[in-house]
Design a protein around this motif. Sequence first.
Motif, mmCIF file in Angstrom:
data_model
loop_
_atom_site.group_PDB
_atom_site.id
_atom_site.type_symbol
_atom_site.label_atom_id
_atom_site.label_comp_id
_atom_site.label_asym_id
_atom_site.label_seq_id
_atom_site.Cartn_x
_atom_site.Cartn_y
_atom_site.Cartn_z
ATOM 1 N N ASP A 13 0.936 -1.110 0.403
ATOM 2 C CA ASP A 13 -0.398 0.041 0.034
ATOM 3 C C ASP A 13 1.230 1.151 -0.229
ATOM 4 O OD1 ASP A 13 -2.190 1.697 0.319
ATOM 5 O OD2 ASP A 13 -2.832 1.472 2.499
ATOM 6 N N ASN A 25 -6.288 3.177 2.148
ATOM 7 C CA ASN A 25 -7.697 4.134 1.410
ATOM 8 C C ASN A 25 -7.364 3.382 -0.003
ATOM 9 O OD1 ASN A 25 -9.310 5.927 1.698
ATOM 10 N ND2 ASN A 25 -7.259 7.687 2.008
ATOM 11 N N THR A 27 -7.359 4.499 -3.963
ATOM 12 C CA THR A 27 -7.695 5.626 -5.231
ATOM 13 C C THR A 27 -9.497 5.825 -5.356
ATOM 14 O OG1 THR A 27 -7.152 4.387 -6.376
ATOM 15 C CG2 THR A 27 -5.780 5.826 -5.507
ATOM 16 N N THR A 28 -9.858 4.630 -4.957
ATOM 17 C CA THR A 28 -11.484 4.303 -5.958
ATOM 18 C C THR A 28 -11.914 4.991 -4.682
ATOM 19 O OG1 THR A 28 -11.651 2.018 -4.677
ATOM 20 C CG2 THR A 28 -10.975 2.527 -7.657
ATOM 21 N N ASN A 179 -3.648 -0.650 -4.876
ATOM 22 C CA ASN A 179 -4.565 0.415 -5.437
ATOM 23 C C ASN A 179 -5.062 -0.588 -7.594
ATOM 24 O OD1 ASN A 179 -5.131 2.866 -3.313
ATOM 25 N ND2 ASN A 179 -3.951 2.526 -3.181
ATOM 26 N N THR A 183 -7.723 -0.203 -10.501
ATOM 27 C CA THR A 183 -7.592 0.851 -10.948
ATOM 28 C C THR A 183 -6.340 0.464 -11.969
ATOM 29 O OG1 THR A 183 -8.549 2.227 -9.267
ATOM 30 C CG2 THR A 183 -7.290 2.549 -11.760
#
Length: 233
Positions: A13, A25, A27-28, A179, A183
């Motif tokens: 992460d 946390n 990014t989406t 992440n 994405t």
Amino acid sequence: PIKQVKLKLVLMDGTEEMALGDHANLTTGFDFEISLFKLYVSNISLTTSQGNKVLVKDVDIISLPEENENIVTLNVPHGEYNNVSIGYGLNPKQNNADPTSYEESHPLSNFQSMYWPMIKYRFAKVEGYAVSNTDSSDYLVSMHPGTDALYQMRDYKLFQNLKVDDNTAETLLVTMDINDLFTGPGGVIDFSKEGANQVHSIETGPDKDIHIAQRFMENLSAATKLEVVPPAQ
């Protein structure tokens, strides 16, 4: 002569290594707590500087760290190598195997809980719990990609040749950022849309979600980076 070389996969992460129970946390727009990470790696081969491809591991399962379950041992003949190939998931022959024909400890055995007759083997299991940062809605997340067409093969060109002999102590380190699973070049996976929090690679009917599973496997493969890491001093 054969030398055992370690391949280690680490889920990141950002700059932090992730373990089960950690939060990311995304990014989406979600806080994601990871509860399970299992992934098939297969048909791992190294290419010599003369261009010969050498198979060094047919199949294994990588899990998030529990007693070195994120490490695969490769049996590498002595030589000099400039390229590594790794399959993510299983090729069609492996995917059509009979899970009851293997002993308990084998990666393709029924005991690994990776086989589901509807789609054959699940190439990965990534599960957890997500909470939206915008409206606090929550989602149980199960990403279970599978089927022959989703198999991903990646080639990694080594910046510096890997020389394997009796003294070799380097590790092949594969990293991927969490992440980038959601994405990437395959597209965005938003847990609040398309039922994308529960993906089981179903190819037909009202529950069809194979397109999201495809997105996930393409992102996963693209998310990986490989480097040769010298032994700790």
